[in-house]
Motif scaffolding. Sequence first.
Motif, PDB file in Angstrom:
ATOM      1  N   TYR A 172       0.764  -1.122   0.091  1.00 39.64           N
ATOM      2  CA  TYR A 172       0.056   0.016   0.006  1.00 39.64           C
ATOM      3  C   TYR A 172       0.720   1.208   0.044  1.00 39.64           C
ATOM      4  O   TYR A 172       1.762   1.259   0.651  1.00 39.64           O
ATOM      5  N   ALA A 173       0.650   2.234  -0.959  1.00 42.43           N
ATOM      6  CA  ALA A 173       1.540   3.246  -1.088  1.00 42.43           C
ATOM      7  C   ALA A 173       0.793   4.651  -1.037  1.00 42.43           C
ATOM      8  O   ALA A 173      -0.572   4.744  -1.683  1.00 42.43           O
ATOM      9  N   THR A 174       1.168   5.891  -0.407  1.00 44.21           N
ATOM     10  CA  THR A 174       0.617   7.021  -0.704  1.00 44.21           C
ATOM     11  C   THR A 174       1.771   8.042  -0.658  1.00 44.21           C
ATOM     12  O   THR A 174       2.695   7.763  -0.253  1.00 44.21           O
ATOM     13  N   THR A 175       1.301   9.280  -0.871  1.00 41.63           N
ATOM     14  CA  THR A 175       2.219  10.376  -0.755  1.00 41.63           C
ATOM     15  C   THR A 175       1.951  11.124   0.608  1.00 41.63           C
ATOM     16  O   THR A 175       0.726  11.535   0.656  1.00 41.63           O
ATOM     17  N   VAL A 176       2.944  11.528   1.306  1.00 46.36           N
ATOM     18  CA  VAL A 176       2.815  12.369   2.537  1.00 46.36           C
ATOM     19  C   VAL A 176       3.775  13.387   2.574  1.00 46.36           C
ATOM     20  O   VAL A 176       4.905  13.305   2.500  1.00 46.36           O
ATOM     21  N   SER A 177       3.251  14.713   2.407  1.00 45.35           N
ATOM     22  CA  SER A 177       4.368  15.874   2.477  1.00 45.35           C
ATOM     23  C   SER A 177       5.267  15.728   1.360  1.00 45.35           C
ATOM     24  O   SER A 177       6.611  15.953   1.370  1.00 45.35           O
ATOM     25  N   GLY A 178       4.633  15.319   0.198  1.00 50.07           N
ATOM     26  CA  GLY A 178       5.481  15.151  -0.856  1.00 50.07           C
ATOM     27  C   GLY A 178       6.367  13.899  -1.155  1.00 50.07           C
ATOM     28  O   GLY A 178       7.137  13.884  -2.186  1.00 50.07           O
ATOM     29  N   THR A 179       6.373  12.988  -0.216  1.00 49.77           N
ATOM     30  CA  THR A 179       7.407  11.898  -0.387  1.00 49.77           C
ATOM     31  C   THR A 179       6.457  10.476  -0.282  1.00 49.77           C
ATOM     32  O   THR A 179       5.368  10.468   0.427  1.00 49.77           O
ATOM     33  N   ARG A 180       6.804   9.663  -1.083  1.00 47.28           N
ATOM     34  CA  ARG A 180       6.081   8.316  -1.187  1.00 47.28           C
ATOM     35  C   ARG A 180       6.469   7.470   0.252  1.00 47.28           C
ATOM     36  O   ARG A 180       7.574   7.446   0.731  1.00 47.28           O
ATOM     37  N   TRP A 181       5.259   7.013   0.683  1.00 48.35           N
ATOM     38  CA  TRP A 181       5.345   6.250   1.769  1.00 48.35           C
ATOM     39  C   TRP A 181       4.734   4.699   1.235  1.00 48.35           C
ATOM     40  O   TRP A 181       3.619   4.606   0.423  1.00 48.35           O
ATOM     41  N   GLU A 182       5.541   3.883   1.709  1.00 48.23           N
ATOM     42  CA  GLU A 182       5.106   2.575   1.155  1.00 48.23           C
ATOM     43  C   GLU A 182       5.053   1.283   2.131  1.00 48.23           C
ATOM     44  O   GLU A 182       6.015   1.220   2.808  1.00 48.23           O
ATOM     45  N   LEU A 183       3.857   0.553   2.521  1.00 46.97           N
ATOM     46  CA  LEU A 183       3.891  -0.268   3.519  1.00 46.97           C
ATOM     47  C   LEU A 183       3.740  -1.665   2.593  1.00 46.97           C
ATOM     48  O   LEU A 183       2.721  -1.922   1.950  1.00 46.97           O
ATOM     49  N   LYS A 184       4.616  -2.307   2.925  1.00 46.24           N
ATOM     50  CA  LYS A 184       4.348  -4.029   2.424  1.00 46.24           C
ATOM     51  C   LYS A 184       3.758  -4.967   3.477  1.00 46.24           C
ATOM     52  O   LYS A 184       4.389  -4.728   4.626  1.00 46.24           O
TER      53      LYS A 184
END
Length: 242
Positions: free
Chosen positions: A166-178
Amino acid sequence: MTDGLEADVEGTDEIAQRRDDLAARVRSHAGEIARELAVLQGGDYGQETFDTDGGSWTLKYEAGDVQYLRFDPKSGSETYVVSSKQPPEPEPLETALADYGAFVEAYNEHVRSFDGILEDVPDEFPAIESTAELVAERDRIVDRIREVGNAMAAQLHRYDGEYGTYATTVSGTRWELKWDGDVASYLRVGGSDGTYLLSQYGPPPAPEVRRLAEDVPAFVADFNDHVDDLEADLERVSFDGR
């Protein structure tokens, strides 16, 4: 006149034996120098060259033993006094051994040149600050992030299958949880070269935790919005079994 076929042939056994005896003694003696050099240099491998009035001597050692001892006279060809091959010819050996004592003295002078070199080196050092408190706080925060990550993984497992990302963008940075089952395999911030807030290899440095922890609530909020969207989509699905 004596027939040449009847003349006595001079034997070389005595000369060869003398040569072999000398070569063996040099190997043994040079081996002691090799071991001392290995101790002095702090390693099992290396070489050192020593200059004398007669030429230069190069001693190569490996695993605390001499590999070769080469004499390069100021005039004439070099001679491997000690080597892994056959011993040198008697005449070059004789020439080299005439300078061997000067080689040993050059080695001794080399060792003596280190006398007193460590006398003024301090052997007391400042106290070392403990990282225990910092590490404990870092681990506490990472453990809390892991709890959140595992909770998200459980929800994703329930809806999207055994494993995935699952990925999203927070404060312009990609966050990805596997996730893998109900467990977060990793939480990576910043793409493939980013920081792993969660991983199987251990926690990230404390400064990275400090930098990124403040954005974890926003990441969770985005995930919750994602779940809300999924629930809304499901609510719009109808099935008429008639």
